[in-house]
Design an enzyme around this catalytic site. Structure first.
Site, PDB file in Angstrom:
ATOM      1  N   HIS A   1      87.327  46.413  78.071  1.00 66.60           N
ATOM      2  CA  HIS A   1      86.157  45.600  78.392  1.00 66.60           C
ATOM      3  C   HIS A   1      85.277  46.216  79.482  1.00 66.60           C
ATOM      4  O   HIS A   1      84.203  45.664  79.789  1.00 66.60           O
ATOM      5  CB  HIS A   1      86.591  44.181  78.766  1.00 66.60           C
ATOM      6  CG  HIS A   1      86.927  43.354  77.565  1.00 66.60           C
ATOM      7  ND1 HIS A   1      88.091  43.525  76.841  1.00 66.60           N
ATOM      8  CD2 HIS A   1      86.243  42.366  76.933  1.00 66.60           C
ATOM      9  CE1 HIS A   1      88.105  42.681  75.833  1.00 66.60           C
ATOM     10  NE2 HIS A   1      86.996  41.962  75.865  1.00 66.60           N
TER      11      HIS A   1
ATOM     12  N   SER B   1      83.173  39.723  74.103  1.00 68.62           N
ATOM     13  CA  SER B   1      84.521  39.899  74.639  1.00 68.62           C
ATOM     14  C   SER B   1      85.531  39.169  73.781  1.00 68.62           C
ATOM     15  O   SER B   1      85.216  38.212  73.072  1.00 68.62           O
ATOM     16  CB  SER B   1      84.600  39.378  76.073  1.00 68.62           C
ATOM     17  OG  SER B   1      84.881  37.990  76.100  1.00 68.62           O
ATOM     18  N   ASP B   2      86.780  39.630  73.834  1.00 67.66           N
ATOM     19  CA  ASP B   2      87.861  38.880  73.210  1.00 67.66           C
ATOM     20  C   ASP B   2      88.192  37.686  74.111  1.00 67.66           C
ATOM     21  O   ASP B   2      87.882  37.678  75.312  1.00 67.66           O
ATOM     22  CB  ASP B   2      89.084  39.760  72.986  1.00 67.66           C
ATOM     23  CG  ASP B   2      89.901  39.307  71.778  1.00 67.66           C
ATOM     24  OD1 ASP B   2      89.785  38.129  71.397  1.00 67.66           O
ATOM     25  OD2 ASP B   2      90.658  40.128  71.218  1.00 67.66           O
ATOM     26  N   ALA B   3      88.839  36.689  73.523  1.00 69.84           N
ATOM     27  CA  ALA B   3      89.066  35.430  74.232  1.00 69.84           C
ATOM     28  C   ALA B   3      89.953  35.636  75.456  1.00 69.84           C
ATOM     29  O   ALA B   3      91.073  36.134  75.348  1.00 69.84           O
ATOM     30  CB  ALA B   3      89.700  34.410  73.293  1.00 69.84           C
TER      31      ALA B   3
END
Length: 949
Positions: free
Chosen positions: A222, A243-245
């Protein structure tokens, strides 16, 4: 009286202006607080400008997921097994139409779809194997490109949905996925992990990417500089990075990469993350972090503007601001006959015939016994929609052969659980009309809503007890099912109820383990980690480890093998349906530990084979298995095939459809063939079909047919920019069938390790008996290049290349050799530029880490021990007399040239931190072109080696 003049239409509402100008205008109207609000996944409305709320993210991996009933297509790995780009494009089109139709009814359905998954299936024990297409980057990118084109639609301006690729980058492990780092050297990065993403993005139908949870070379994805240095250089379109969770918070909370969330949020935003998926629908924490970063000078308003622009670019392309011009605004295609037919076609094309000694196809009128834990199941995975239609193998065989010709035995063990007081676990009857009952389309129970119910009575005990179906899924994980078909589950109140239609959920509440204890067993609930106890008001899990658990005696009333033996004995053919439940063992958050088939299923297979030699194994699974197939006359594999899985399998078994699926990844013979799960060096570790030197159980690209095919007339012509290859394929069998023609290449005299063979192109053909087709491919010369670490760029090496055409990576029918002109190897100009530590040719005992938090790589000994690096062909020119190393930490660097000088440079006191580099210098004499060897000892990071005269 003159009517008031309506206010002028703002430029951002003018459909005749280019999107860029409209976005400029809208950006100029947004306040800083409004722009800050855009950065969270759930973007609020800007009512003063008439702008609606927006949500990034709608799962649509093989159908619209999590939003209720939808058409469910085969899992992604099954779509990869079709090797059919056109089919997958049509599936993407159907999924995007259903997303549009569902959104018209429910505005929670999003049009920014987080699909497809482009991670390569490097390691078959990866829990999320079901989500990817292939271990090969070219096949993966071909299938992913087809799917994104279908999702995007074909209008030149507006998109039906906006696909986001998952998960950037080099992510193949669930174990400690948010803290482990993938060590990826430059050749693997460019030739393998980036390649699938790059080709898909360059095809022009991608709206963005989602970074993965893991770190690459010591740096969280990230905050990866690759988003800027690679991804955004591949297209002129604005790419949205979501973004991923929970990953933004991981930067501080689990990875400890930054000290504060303000620093982490600022770093992610500057690296290129545009939308933060964190804290569910609560955007307050992210917006507060952004404001804090602005106040501290870690961010500028220009940084926010860049992210907001990219989000708005997607929204404009989706037609949000031009509803009257949006060609997809009135899409109503949902659960159409065409979509149902497409689901069946996909399921049929995904079936792979691995072995066949002539028992298939089944003879008309055959008496068939279908047995096994998945024989009457139509399993869903975490990214499935709710089934509108379902078809199990048993139902498919009933439909195809008639119920009177088909026998069935599930093969579960039937058990009673006896308490220490002599009573037995009892399942009270459930009222199907009880409040809270959740049913989907056509009355089907919705498993997502059944689990966790508290309106049903909990289990009790009585003198007779209830016979339960015990299913052992391997690794000591089991489920228990009541006679009415419902699984025992644990709700938040801790009581055990028969309340789940299927195992499922982020934390599965339907799995247990029997643990030997005294003269019996504890029944441990895996979701909570606590044992089951019997209380006065019902059966529940212990509230704490201090409570006394119940010790059960397991009373087996029927063994699954006995039921299978009875069913198999009187049949002409036995079909054993084995495999996995996608919510158990391997899945998101959980890797597998072995390739072996679970023991229970192995016992059922052996029982069927002992009772009837005409036994067919049908594996229905999200990943490969290592199975002894030599004693079986036929073996098939298919991924979980969605709503039409059973019908498709039955039609293939009956010969209505000739199987033509092909394996999208290598099936290894045993666990001993596998690399470590965290060994991401496919070259050095000799991984995947590209480099594996052992004998696989079944090779990449393998799959048999009920027809036979002849290959002929291979011709190749080398042009200025491409190689033109053609050959013919003829159906020499007596049934119409598909063949997947595959073309591979191999560098015959490489200067560096190259793949044993590498897929360049493929095509799925449908041919009638006797029909002949010419297959023609035009291959850019760049397809034959490799990443030259000595110079940090792609290079086409001159010399001979073998072209291999055939039916799999090992079933090569035709070959020829071409000679390509290219750029000869040139030595590394180390006297001028030195050596970047990570640009090695070979290594042992090292890993790549981050040189700094923002960019760059360094090398460190693995676990702080000793490691070695080799750099070939280093040109020292007329000579050097000094060597310098840029290092951080504490340890020793030994630099030597073959047959020449050696210098030992040590840091005797550690530097102030891992990014605090110091330069050490020593005398060193070398001239001409030599190989350089470097030995590292201690807890240090080596960033660069310099040489001077």
């Amino acid at each position: 009286m003159t009517a008031p003049t309506p206010p002028p239409t703002p430029p951002f509402r003018d459909p005749h202006l280019p999107f860029a100008k409209r976005i400029d205008d809208l950006m100029s109207r947004l306040t800083l607080d409004e722009k800050t609000g855009f950065l969270h996944q759930f973007t609020p409305a800007v009512e003063r400008l008439g702008i609606a709320a927006f949500r990034t993210g709608q799962e649509a991996l093989h159908g619209v997921a999590w939003m209720g009933p939808a058409t469910v297509f085969p899992q992604a790995v099954g779509l990869g097994a079709t090797w059919n780009d056109d089919l997958v494009r049509r599936i993407g089109e159907a999924v995007s139409k259903e997303a549009r139709a569902m959104r018209a009814r429910d505005d929670r359905v999003g049009l920014n779809v987080w699909s497809p998954t482009v991670n390569l299936l490097r390691h078959p024990l990866w829990g999320r194997n079901e989500e990817g297409y292939s271990e090969d980057p070219r096949l993966t990118s071909a299938i992913a490109t087809a799917y994104t084109r279908g999702l995007r639609g074909d209008h030149p301006t507006y998109w039906r949905t906006a696909p986001v690729l998952k998960h950037w980058l080099a992510h193949n492990n669930e174990t400690d996925r948010d803290t482990t780092s993938s060590s990826v050297r430059p050749r693997v990065l460019n030739e393998y992990d980036l390649r699938a993403f790059r080709a898909t993005v360059e095809a022009g139908a991608v709206a963005g990417v989602m970074p993965a949870y893991n770190l690459v070379n010591g740096r969280p994805n990230h905050v990866s500089p690759y988003l800027r240095e690679h991804l955004r250089t591949w297209t002129d379109e604005d790419l949205l990075v979501c973004s991923d969770a929970g990953a933004p918070s991981n930067l501080v909370d689990s990875e400890h990469y930054f000290d504060t969330h303000e620093e982490a949020t600022a770093a992610a935003l500057r690296a290129g993350v545009d939308s933060f998926t964190d804290h569910g629908t609560d955007s307050s924490k992210i917006t507060a972090r952004v404001r804090g970063a602005l106040d501290r000078g870690l961010l500028t308003e220009a940084d926010l503007d860049a992210a907001v622009r990219r989000q708005l670019s997607v929204r404009f392309r989706l037609g949000e601001f031009d509803p009257e011009h949006d060609p997809y605004a009135d899409t109503a295609d949902f659960d159409t006959p065409e979509h149902r037919a497409l689901a069946r076609e996909a399921a049929e094309q995904a079936v792979v015939l691995l072995r066949n000694d002539g028992v298939l196809p089944l003879a008309p009128g055959a008496r068939v016994a279908v047995v096994g834990l998945l024989a009457d199941e139509c399993k869903l995975d975490w990214y499935s929609g709710t089934l509108i239609h379902r078809s199990t193998p048993l139902e498919g065989l009933y439909e195809r052969f008639g119920a009177e010709q088909v026998r069935f035995a599930e093969g579960v063990d039937r058990v009673l659980l006896k308490t220490g007081t002599g009573t037995f676990l009892h399942v009270p009857p459930a009222d199907d009309d009880a409040p809270g009952e959740a049913r989907g389309a056509e009355g089907a129970l919705d498993p997502a809503l059944l689990a966790g119910r508290t309106d049903l009575p909990p289990l009790t005990t009585d003198t007779a007890g209830t016979e339960l179906a015990l299913v052992d899924w391997g690794e000591d994980v089991l489920t228990l099912r009541a006679p009415d078909g419902r699984y025992l589950s644990v709700a938040e109140d801790g009581y055990v109820r028969a309340s789940a239609d299927q195992p499922g959920g982020w934390v599965v509440q339907e799995t247990f383990r029997l643990e030997p204890h005294g003269n019996g067993h504890l029944l441990r609930h895996l979701g909570t980690g606590r044992p089951v106890r019997v209380a006065a008001d019902g059966v529940k899990v212990a509230a704490s480890d201090d409570e006394d658990p119940e010790v059960f005696e397991l009373v087996v009333t029927e063994r699954g093998e006995d039921a299978v033996t009875r069913a198999a004995a009187g049949a002409d053919v036995v079909v054993v349906v084995a495999g996995n439940d996608p919510h158990i063992n391997g899945r998101e958050t959980q890797d597998r530990t072995t390739l072996r088939l679970p023991d229970h299923q192995g016992r059922l297979l052996r029982a069927a084979r002992a009772a009837n030699p005409h036994t067919v194994l049908a594996l229905v699974s999200a990943y490969p298995y290592a199975v002894d197939t030599e004693t079986l006359p036929a073996v098939l594999w298919t991924a979980h095939g969605g709503q039409a899985a059973g019908t498709a399998l039955a039609r293939v078994l009956a010969g209505d459809v000739s199987p033509a699926g092909r394996l999208p990844q290598t099936w290894y013979a045993s666990d001993a063939d596998l690399p470590g799960l965290l060994d991401y060096d496919v070259i050095g570790g000799r991984q995947t079909y590209l480099y594996f030197e052992g004998t696989p159980l079944f090779p990449f690209g393998h799959g048999l047919s009920y027809a036979s095919f002849a290959y002929a007339d291979l011709a190749a012509r080398v042009g200025q920019e491409a190689v033109r290859v053609s050959f013919t394929v003829t159906n020499t069998g007596d049934v119409t069938a598909d063949e997947v023609a595959q073309l591979y290449a191999r560098a015959e005299d490489p200067s560096v390790p190259r793949p044993r063979r590498e897929l360049l192109a493929h095509r799925r053909l449908t041919l009638a008996p006797g029909e002949r087709a010419e297959v023609d491919f035009e291959l850019p010369l760049s397809d034959f290049a490799f990443w030259d670490v000595a110079h940090g760029r792609w290079r086409l090496e001159p010399g001979p290349y073998a072209l291999l055409a055939g039916a799999s990576s090992e079933d090569v029918r035709l070959s020829t050799t071409i000679t390509l002109d290219g750029e000869p190897a040139a030595p590394r100009p180390v006297g001028e530029h030195g050596l970047d530590a990570a640009a090695f040719d070979e290594q042992s005992g090292t890993e790549i880490v981050d040189r700094a938090k923002t960019a760059g790589d360094a090398v460190t000994p693995a676990a702080g021990r000793t490691g070695e690096l080799l750099y070939r062909g280093c040109d020292f020119g007329p000579g050097v007399t000094w060597v310098s190393v840029e290092v951080a930490g504490e340890g020793t660097v030994e630099v030597s040239v073959d047959g020449g000088a050696t210098a030992v440079l040590s840091t005797r006191t550690p530097t102030p931190g891992p990014y605090a580099y110091t330069t050490l210098t020593a005398g060193f004499t070398a001239e001409g072109v030599r190989d350089v060897r470097v030995r590292l000892r201690g807890a240090l990071r080596l960033a660069h080696i310099g040489f001077s005269g």
